[in-house]
Design a protein around this motif. Structure first.
Motif, mmCIF file in Angstrom:
data_model
loop_
_atom_site.group_PDB
_atom_site.id
_atom_site.type_symbol
_atom_site.label_atom_id
_atom_site.label_comp_id
_atom_site.label_asym_id
_atom_site.label_seq_id
_atom_site.Cartn_x
_atom_site.Cartn_y
_atom_site.Cartn_z
ATOM 1 N N LYS A 104 -6.391 6.469 -1.543
ATOM 2 C CA LYS A 104 -6.407 6.208 -2.975
ATOM 3 C C LYS A 104 -6.717 4.741 -3.207
ATOM 4 C CE LYS A 104 -3.331 9.861 -4.668
ATOM 5 N NZ LYS A 104 -2.078 10.169 -5.406
ATOM 6 N N ARG A 130 -4.572 2.481 -0.690
ATOM 7 C CA ARG A 130 -3.420 3.072 -0.005
ATOM 8 C C ARG A 130 -3.897 4.242 0.837
ATOM 9 N NH1 ARG A 130 -0.188 3.819 -4.120
ATOM 10 N NH2 ARG A 130 -0.604 6.013 -4.490
ATOM 11 N N LYS A 156 -0.333 2.449 7.038
ATOM 12 C CA LYS A 156 -0.428 3.738 6.370
ATOM 13 C C LYS A 156 0.759 3.944 5.430
ATOM 14 C CE LYS A 156 -0.187 8.678 7.412
ATOM 15 N NZ LYS A 156 0.055 9.687 8.461
ATOM 16 N N GLY A 157 0.462 4.404 4.213
ATOM 17 C CA GLY A 157 1.497 4.643 3.219
ATOM 18 C C GLY A 157 1.804 3.452 2.344
ATOM 19 N N GLU A 158 1.354 2.258 2.735
ATOM 20 C CA GLU A 158 1.588 1.058 1.942
ATOM 21 C C GLU A 158 0.434 0.814 0.967
ATOM 22 O OE1 GLU A 158 3.971 -1.572 5.350
ATOM 23 O OE2 GLU A 158 2.003 -2.200 4.589
ATOM 24 N N THR A 159 0.751 0.255 -0.185
ATOM 25 C CA THR A 159 -0.290 -0.186 -1.113
ATOM 26 C C THR A 159 -0.688 -1.605 -0.718
ATOM 27 O OG1 THR A 159 0.521 1.180 -2.932
ATOM 28 C CG2 THR A 159 -0.840 -0.712 -3.512
ATOM 29 N N TRP A 162 -5.547 5.184 -10.257
ATOM 30 C CA TRP A 162 -5.667 5.483 -8.837
ATOM 31 C C TRP A 162 -6.667 6.608 -8.640
ATOM 32 C CZ3 TRP A 162 -4.037 2.644 -4.880
ATOM 33 C CH2 TRP A 162 -3.051 1.686 -5.127
ATOM 34 N N ILE A 219 -6.237 -1.567 7.233
ATOM 35 C CA ILE A 219 -5.047 -0.712 7.291
ATOM 36 C C ILE A 219 -4.875 -0.142 8.701
ATOM 37 C CG2 ILE A 219 -3.908 1.328 6.343
ATOM 38 C CD1 ILE A 219 -5.497 0.920 3.796
ATOM 39 N N GLY A 276 -2.229 -4.094 5.999
ATOM 40 C CA GLY A 276 -1.107 -3.230 5.688
ATOM 41 C C GLY A 276 -1.094 -2.032 6.624
ATOM 42 N N SER A 330 -7.103 -2.474 -4.805
ATOM 43 C CA SER A 330 -6.001 -2.089 -3.915
ATOM 44 C C SER A 330 -6.314 -0.741 -3.288
ATOM 45 C CB SER A 330 -4.677 -1.995 -4.694
ATOM 46 O OG SER A 330 -4.340 -3.231 -5.279
ATOM 47 N N GLU A 339 -3.217 7.531 2.495
ATOM 48 C CA GLU A 339 -2.235 8.583 2.281
ATOM 49 C C GLU A 339 -2.028 9.462 3.513
ATOM 50 O OE1 GLU A 339 -0.757 9.534 -1.012
ATOM 51 O OE2 GLU A 339 -1.240 7.435 -1.382
ATOM 52 N N ASP A 369 -2.791 -4.773 -1.586
ATOM 53 C CA ASP A 369 -3.401 -5.403 -2.753
ATOM 54 C C ASP A 369 -4.290 -6.560 -2.316
ATOM 55 O OD1 ASP A 369 -4.082 -6.534 -5.155
ATOM 56 O OD2 ASP A 369 -2.027 -6.869 -5.845
#
Length: 217
Positions: free
Chosen positions: A109, A80, A68-71, A154, A192, A66, A78, A82, A73
């Motif tokens: 997170k 994310r 940056k900024g995406e969750t 979270w 990420i 994924g 999971s 930030e 899973d």
């Protein structure tokens, strides 16, 4: 007329028969032991082969990617990303850490699906494939890896790296479960993208904070 008497068939004595049975039993036991030894050798060969394969195959992770900024899973947990900050030094309490390179601070997170986890220490990978472990110069209690990641909650934390500015462009960070003695196939990992191209990496490095404080305000 002389009658020629045919010799009678020889019948083994009781002692001879017992000896034959013992010999037969010993031969059977030897065959059984040989069969067991063969099975054991096959089992050992299979064990060695499977362990050689596990280093290359069964230990391969199942990577969920994924940005940056995406969750992202990974089923069990999971993550994310930030925020990404660069600094020339890090202040924690009355201690200030200096570097000739750059400190990269990631605010992250994480949550889990079914049970609590401590995530393993993250790894930063450059566009060229070089890998950097999270720095051990920063107190580990400040890291996300020291916190319990709970189901459906979270949990915020940070990851700290000390890297050269040249490592920033195209870099990714990977989060996974901590290692164990058990080899597990397809253990989940989250990779990420930091979202830094050449221009973004240059701006981040040149605008690095003089001092980044971990103290709560």
């Amino acid at each position: 007329m002389t009658t020629t008497q045919q010799p009678s068939s020889m019948v083994p004595s009781r002692g001879a028969r017992r000896a034959q049975r013992r010999a037969g039993g010993a031969a059977g036991g030897t065959k059984a032991l040989a069969a067991l030894a063969g099975v054991a050798l096959i089992a050992v060969a299979m064990w060695v082969q499977s362990h050689h394969m596990s280093d290359l195959e069964t230990s391969d992770p199942l990577v969920y990617s994924g940005a940056k900024g995406e969750t992202v899973d990974a089923r069990r947990f999971s993550v994310r990303l930030e925020n990404v900050v660069a600094a020339k030094s890090i202040k924690s309490g009355d201690k200030t850490l200096q570097t000739d390179q750059i400190f990269l601070i990631l605010t992250v997170k994480a949550t889990s699906a079914l049970k609590p986890y401590h995530l393993g220490e993250p790894v930063l990978t450059t566009a060229e494939g070089k890998k950097f472990a999270a720095t051990d110069r920063v107190d580990n209690s400040l890291s996300l890896a020291s916190k319990w990641v709970q189901p459906d909650i979270w949990r915020a934390g940070q990851s700290f790296f000390e890297v050269p500015p040249s490592a920033l462009a195209g870099a990714t960070v990977t989060y996974a479960l901590p290692g164990s003695f058990l080899v597990e196939s397809y253990q989940p990992e989250i990779e990420i993208d930091l979202g830094l191209d050449e221009e973004g990496a240059r701006k981040l490095a040149t605008s690095a904070q003089a001092v980044y404080s971990t103290d709560k305000k």
